[in-house]
Write an enzyme that holds these catalytic residues in place. Structure first.
Site, PDB file in Angstrom:
ATOM      1  N   HIS A 255      -9.537   6.889   6.308  1.00  0.00           N
ATOM      2  CA  HIS A 255      -8.305   6.521   5.804  1.00  0.00           C
ATOM      3  C   HIS A 255      -7.438   7.954   5.359  1.00  0.00           C
ATOM      4  O   HIS A 255      -8.308   8.942   5.159  1.00  0.00           O
ATOM      5  CB  HIS A 255      -8.316   5.852   4.165  1.00  0.00           C
ATOM      6  CG  HIS A 255      -6.965   5.064   3.959  1.00  0.00           C
ATOM      7  ND1 HIS A 255      -6.053   5.870   3.299  1.00  0.00           N
ATOM      8  CD2 HIS A 255      -6.707   4.078   4.117  1.00  0.00           C
ATOM      9  CE1 HIS A 255      -5.089   4.706   2.885  1.00  0.00           C
ATOM     10  NE2 HIS A 255      -5.304   3.847   3.590  1.00  0.00           N
TER      11      HIS A 255
ATOM     12  N   ARG B 298       2.241  -8.038   4.318  1.00  0.00           N
ATOM     13  CA  ARG B 298       2.848  -6.780   4.326  1.00  0.00           C
ATOM     14  C   ARG B 298       4.470  -6.859   3.852  1.00  0.00           C
ATOM     15  O   ARG B 298       5.006  -6.079   3.338  1.00  0.00           O
ATOM     16  CB  ARG B 298       2.593  -5.836   5.253  1.00  0.00           C
ATOM     17  CG  ARG B 298       3.040  -4.318   4.825  1.00  0.00           C
ATOM     18  CD  ARG B 298       2.490  -3.786   3.612  1.00  0.00           C
ATOM     19  NE  ARG B 298       1.118  -3.654   3.197  1.00  0.00           N
ATOM     20  CZ  ARG B 298       0.214  -2.700   3.590  1.00  0.00           C
ATOM     21  NH1 ARG B 298       0.784  -1.612   4.312  1.00  0.00           N
ATOM     22  NH2 ARG B 298      -1.181  -2.818   3.416  1.00  0.00           N
TER      23      ARG B 298
ATOM     24  N   ASP C  91      -9.207  -3.030   7.063  1.00  0.00           N
ATOM     25  CA  ASP C  91      -9.138  -3.685   8.475  1.00  0.00           C
ATOM     26  C   ASP C  91     -10.661  -4.045   9.025  1.00  0.00           C
ATOM     27  O   ASP C  91     -10.567  -5.136   9.797  1.00  0.00           O
ATOM     28  CB  ASP C  91      -8.597  -2.839   9.405  1.00  0.00           C
ATOM     29  CG  ASP C  91      -7.000  -2.639   9.162  1.00  0.00           C
ATOM     30  OD1 ASP C  91      -6.304  -3.802   8.894  1.00  0.00           O
ATOM     31  OD2 ASP C  91      -6.698  -1.475   9.075  1.00  0.00           O
TER      32      ASP C  91
ATOM     33  N   HIS D 248       0.937  -1.134   0.061  1.00  0.00           N
ATOM     34  CA  HIS D 248      -0.010   0.019   0.137  1.00  0.00           C
ATOM     35  C   HIS D 248       0.906   1.331   0.016  1.00  0.00           C
ATOM     36  O   HIS D 248       0.614   1.968   0.741  1.00  0.00           O
ATOM     37  CB  HIS D 248      -0.961   0.034   1.019  1.00  0.00           C
ATOM     38  CG  HIS D 248      -2.311   0.802   0.731  1.00  0.00           C
ATOM     39  ND1 HIS D 248      -3.101   1.224   1.780  1.00  0.00           N
ATOM     40  CD2 HIS D 248      -3.049   0.324  -0.204  1.00  0.00           C
ATOM     41  CE1 HIS D 248      -4.248   1.708   1.313  1.00  0.00           C
ATOM     42  NE2 HIS D 248      -4.110   1.105  -0.113  1.00  0.00           N
TER      43      HIS D 248
ATOM     44  N   ILE E  89     -13.226   5.348  15.809  1.00  0.00           N
ATOM     45  CA  ILE E  89     -13.696   3.892  15.589  1.00  0.00           C
ATOM     46  C   ILE E  89     -12.745   3.164  14.650  1.00  0.00           C
ATOM     47  O   ILE E  89     -12.452   3.437  13.525  1.00  0.00           O
ATOM     48  CB  ILE E  89     -15.007   3.948  14.922  1.00  0.00           C
ATOM     49  CG1 ILE E  89     -16.028   4.866  15.616  1.00  0.00           C
ATOM     50  CG2 ILE E  89     -15.717   2.659  14.670  1.00  0.00           C
ATOM     51  CD1 ILE E  89     -15.953   4.603  17.218  1.00  0.00           C
ATOM     52  N   MET E  90     -11.989   2.021  15.324  1.00  0.00           N
ATOM     53  CA  MET E  90     -11.098   1.528  14.656  1.00  0.00           C
ATOM     54  C   MET E  90     -11.300   0.921  13.327  1.00  0.00           C
ATOM     55  O   MET E  90     -12.597   0.066  13.519  1.00  0.00           O
ATOM     56  CB  MET E  90     -10.211   0.654  15.442  1.00  0.00           C
ATOM     57  CG  MET E  90      -9.539   1.441  16.182  1.00  0.00           C
ATOM     58  SD  MET E  90      -8.420   2.813  15.592  1.00  0.00           S
ATOM     59  CE  MET E  90      -8.149   3.802  17.397  1.00  0.00           C
ATOM     60  N   GLY E  91     -10.889   0.688  12.017  1.00  0.00           N
ATOM     61  CA  GLY E  91     -11.361   0.187  11.035  1.00  0.00           C
ATOM     62  C   GLY E  91     -12.006   0.951   9.890  1.00  0.00           C
ATOM     63  O   GLY E  91     -12.461   0.606   8.837  1.00  0.00           O
ATOM     64  N   PHE E  92     -12.126   2.415  10.518  1.00  0.00           N
ATOM     65  CA  PHE E  92     -12.738   3.308   9.660  1.00  0.00           C
ATOM     66  C   PHE E  92     -11.963   4.472   9.364  1.00  0.00           C
ATOM     67  O   PHE E  92     -11.194   5.093   9.953  1.00  0.00           O
ATOM     68  CB  PHE E  92     -14.098   3.830  10.287  1.00  0.00           C
ATOM     69  CG  PHE E  92     -15.280   2.904  10.133  1.00  0.00           C
ATOM     70  CD1 PHE E  92     -16.066   3.027   9.013  1.00  0.00           C
ATOM     71  CD2 PHE E  92     -15.207   1.801  11.220  1.00  0.00           C
ATOM     72  CE1 PHE E  92     -17.144   1.938   9.044  1.00  0.00           C
ATOM     73  CE2 PHE E  92     -16.138   0.938  11.029  1.00  0.00           C
ATOM     74  CZ  PHE E  92     -17.151   0.908  10.088  1.00  0.00           C
TER      75      PHE E  92
ATOM     76  N   HIS F  54      -2.831   2.020  12.461  1.00  0.00           N
ATOM     77  CA  HIS F  54      -2.265   1.306  11.192  1.00  0.00           C
ATOM     78  C   HIS F  54      -2.735   0.038  11.343  1.00  0.00           C
ATOM     79  O   HIS F  54      -3.724  -0.301  11.532  1.00  0.00           O
ATOM     80  CB  HIS F  54      -0.706   1.526  11.400  1.00  0.00           C
ATOM     81  CG  HIS F  54       0.067   0.925   9.904  1.00  0.00           C
ATOM     82  ND1 HIS F  54      -0.750   0.783   8.685  1.00  0.00           N
ATOM     83  CD2 HIS F  54       1.229   0.828   9.540  1.00  0.00           C
ATOM     84  CE1 HIS F  54       0.235   0.480   7.794  1.00  0.00           C
ATOM     85  NE2 HIS F  54       1.482   0.492   8.136  1.00  0.00           N
TER      86      HIS F  54
END
Ligand code: COA
Length: 394
Positions: free
Chosen positions: A262, A356, A331, A188, A257-260, A223
């Site tokens: 970018h 990764r 994620d 990425h 809120i983790m996973g949201f 991350h």
């Protein structure tokens, strides 16, 4: 995004050139020019690993010798296994991975003239799943004996990881889902961990050090640690009905809120649509095959909480979009995808490492080819000038 982005964090700064990956900026996500959707549908993780390391998809004989070398590193040196045994059961698996790679670097260091960089790269990649698996097995009284199993030298990464973890065959659907997940996580561009790895490589440090730096950066919840944190969030929501009030409370408390969200994508993460589809497939599979799945010890305790996990995830997604215009990143649905395969939550981010590392290694090689020390400037905002005061007079 709901409001203006804060300045800083090198946001929007072009910090170097790469031919490995394009992210955002009107482009779709591509690895070395190949569309991520096509790779996720048609490629194996091992082909993608080769692509990221060497810039081209392998021909079949190249893939064969690549995977042979890669898989033979799954049987860890005895010294490294002994070190892994000393790491406590309650250590975070990300710390286990960090120590495991570091141990490898002590016994099999990269030469100063870099003449063994390719074999060290394959050693790091091939050994990584085993670092977690040996440590897990030791603390669960499982004899791995990888050296006595022919399949260890043959199975792809997804199958090897899942079947060694569960100590039995797993459904092909899980293997396919894991293969896609490893492809999506592989690369990425200049994300925090890759940039860290490149920065370390730019000092002419060795491969193990550069990879360990990447692991350390990946661990944080902003991350890679977001997939683990997203699962914890979903676990904290007892049922679908509880989602809206709990989420509203979190936003009122200004919780992230983790996973949201970018840093680069503005309206969606192109990887989400793929992993979300796999999460749904596994959710349906688990619901329809409960009896067969009761034999997986690691999944057993998760089956109950699996029932409405996908439904809860969708309500969280809808709420985040309607209230903050925030979208799920890779994620978020990776969390439920892994949960449906009975993977312990603390192992989610180590799986991210196993994937990764391919991107990190590609970037380290690219950095080495045209190296310039990465050393930016800072804007000084401290006190300009002061006179020294002796300790006794302060
Ligand atoms: N939950 C709640 N609010 C969020 C948010 C989230 N996941 N992501 C961003 N926001 C909000 C911020 O609170 C901020 O609001 P404010 O201006 O009112 O303070 C605004 O959106 C901008 O966020 P900021 O953190 O400054 O943007 P960034 O570019 O630095 O953020 C991330 C990028 C990924 C760090 C951020 O979206 C985040 O923390 N996400 C959660 C962690 C995560 O999933 N990481 C994996 C990324 S692939």
């Amino acid at each position: 995004m709901s409001s203006k982005k804060k300045q800083g964090g090198l946001a929007g700064i072009v910090a170097g050139k790469t031919a490995i990956c394009t992210v955002g900026d009107g482009h779709s996500l591509r690895y070395c020019g190949y569309d991520i959707y096509e790779l996720a549908e048609k490629a194996s993780f091992e082909e993608v690993a080769y692509l990221l390391l060497y810039g081209e998809l392998p021909k079949s004989e190249e893939l064969e010798s690549f995977t042979h070398a890669l898989f033979s590193n799954r049987i860890l040196p005895k010294e490294v296994r002994e070190i892994l045994k000393l790491i406590p059961k309650d250590s975070h698996p990300m710390d286990v991975m960090r120590t495991g790679i570091s141990a490898l670097g002590n016994f099999y260091p990269e030469k100063e003239d870099r003449s063994n960089q390719d074999s060290i790269a394959l050693q790091i990649l091939g050994a990584s799943p085993s670092i977690l698996l040996y440590w897990h097995a030791y603390h669960h009284n499982i004899e791995l004996n990888l050296e006595s199993k022919d399949s260890v030298l043959q199975d792809n990464t997804a199958k090897f990881f899942l079947e060694t973890l569960h100590q039995k065959q797993v459904p092909q659907l899980w293997i396919d889902a894991m293969n896609v997940s490893l492809i999506l996580y592989a690369e990425h561009e200049f994300n925090a961990s890759t940039f860290t790895s490149r920065t370390i490589a730019s000092t002419l440090s060795d491969l193990h050090s550069s990879i360990i730096g990447g692991i350390c950066a990946l661990k944080g919840p902003l991350h890679g640690g977001a997939n683990e944190a997203a699962m914890e969030l979903l676990n904290s929501l007892p049922n679908v009905e509880s989602v809206l009030p709990s989420m509203q409370k979190k936003l009122d408390n200004k919780e992230k809120i983790m996973g949201f969200g970018h840093r680069v994508y503005v309206t969606s993460d192109p990887r989400n649509v793929v992993i979300k589809e796999w999460s749904k497939k596994l959710s349906d599979y688990n619901a329809n095959n409960r009896a067969q799945l009761s034999g997986y010890a690691l999944l057993d305790s998760k089956l109950e909480s699996s029932n409405d996990l996908y439904a809860k995830s969708e309500v969280v997604e809808q709420f985040m979009w309607e209230s903050k215009k925030l979208f799920p990143n890779l994620d978020f649905y990776s969390a439920s995808t892994y949960h449906f395969m009975g993977i312990p939550t603390a192992y989610f981010t180590p799986i991210f490492i196993m994937s990764r590392e391919t991107g990190w290694l590609g970037h380290i090689f690219e950095q080495r080819k045209d190296n310039k020390l990465i050393r930016p400037n800072a804007e000084y905002v401290g006190i300009q000038e002061r006179k020294f005061i002796a300790l006794s007079a302060r």
